[in-house]
Design a protein around this motif. Structure first.
Motif, mmCIF file in Angstrom:
data_model
loop_
_atom_site.group_PDB
_atom_site.id
_atom_site.type_symbol
_atom_site.label_atom_id
_atom_site.label_comp_id
_atom_site.label_asym_id
_atom_site.label_seq_id
_atom_site.Cartn_x
_atom_site.Cartn_y
_atom_site.Cartn_z
ATOM 1 N N UNK A 34 0.811 -1.213 0.000
ATOM 2 C CA UNK A 34 0.000 0.000 0.000
ATOM 3 C C UNK A 34 0.844 1.262 0.000
ATOM 4 N N UNK A 35 2.139 1.166 0.351
ATOM 5 C CA UNK A 35 3.038 2.317 0.246
ATOM 6 C C UNK A 35 4.071 2.101 -0.863
ATOM 7 N N UNK A 40 9.856 0.896 -4.925
ATOM 8 C CA UNK A 40 11.060 1.613 -4.518
ATOM 9 C C UNK A 40 12.250 0.650 -4.448
ATOM 10 N N UNK A 41 12.022 -0.558 -3.933
ATOM 11 C CA UNK A 41 13.088 -1.563 -3.833
ATOM 12 C C UNK A 41 13.620 -1.959 -5.206
ATOM 13 N N UNK A 42 12.740 -2.067 -6.185
ATOM 14 C CA UNK A 42 13.149 -2.464 -7.529
ATOM 15 C C UNK A 42 13.740 -1.319 -8.343
ATOM 16 N N UNK A 43 13.801 -0.138 -7.761
ATOM 17 C CA UNK A 43 14.410 0.994 -8.439
ATOM 18 C C UNK A 43 13.476 1.719 -9.384
ATOM 19 N N UNK A 44 12.195 1.728 -9.068
ATOM 20 C CA UNK A 44 11.200 2.404 -9.900
ATOM 21 C C UNK A 44 10.462 3.456 -9.069
ATOM 22 N N UNK A 45 11.159 4.519 -8.666
ATOM 23 C CA UNK A 45 10.514 5.496 -7.778
ATOM 24 C C UNK A 45 9.399 6.294 -8.447
ATOM 25 N N UNK A 48 6.330 4.254 -8.353
ATOM 26 C CA UNK A 48 5.926 4.098 -6.956
ATOM 27 C C UNK A 48 5.156 5.327 -6.488
ATOM 28 N N UNK A 49 5.640 6.506 -6.838
ATOM 29 C CA UNK A 49 4.952 7.732 -6.446
ATOM 30 C C UNK A 49 3.601 7.824 -7.147
ATOM 31 N N UNK A 50 3.552 7.459 -8.426
ATOM 32 C CA UNK A 50 2.274 7.463 -9.137
ATOM 33 C C UNK A 50 1.284 6.490 -8.508
ATOM 34 N N UNK A 51 1.778 5.349 -8.071
ATOM 35 C CA UNK A 51 0.895 4.372 -7.440
ATOM 36 C C UNK A 51 0.366 4.894 -6.107
ATOM 37 N N UNK A 54 -2.262 7.474 -6.848
ATOM 38 C CA UNK A 54 -3.509 6.866 -7.317
ATOM 39 C C UNK A 54 -4.298 6.256 -6.163
ATOM 40 N N UNK A 55 -3.599 5.738 -5.155
ATOM 41 C CA UNK A 55 -4.317 5.239 -3.978
ATOM 42 C C UNK A 55 -5.081 6.364 -3.294
ATOM 43 N N UNK A 56 -4.417 7.521 -3.123
ATOM 44 C CA UNK A 56 -5.073 8.640 -2.460
ATOM 45 C C UNK A 56 -6.261 9.146 -3.267
ATOM 46 N N UNK A 57 -6.120 9.197 -4.584
ATOM 47 C CA UNK A 57 -7.223 9.660 -5.428
ATOM 48 C C UNK A 57 -8.387 8.675 -5.352
#
Length: 64
Positions: A34-35, A40-45, A48-51, A54-57
């Motif tokens: 959910x965060x 972030x671990x896989x190097x796709x920040x 991750x931020x977009x995801x 999208x949760x908040x929206x």
């Protein structure tokens, strides 16, 4: 100075082993998905931020 075949194979093995672990990524997804910890671990920040956004929206639309 050129590397021998055995030295080249050791370098390839080291590079392959130093990457992120698939098992750790799945555990992060399961427990902290959910965060977006796995992204972030896989190097796709960026994704991750977009995801996270999208949760908040989505939660905002459900809340209304």
């Amino acid at each position: 100075m050129a590397l021998t075949i055995s030295e080249l194979s050791l370098v390839e093995q080291r590079v392959a082993n130093d990457g992120p672990s698939t098992g750790v990524a799945y555990l992060l997804w399961f427990f902290l998905g959910w965060i977006s910890a796995h992204r972030f671990y896989l190097g796709r920040p960026a994704t991750a931020i977009l995801q996270i956004l999208s949760y908040f929206i989505l939660i905002g639309f459900i809340w209304l």
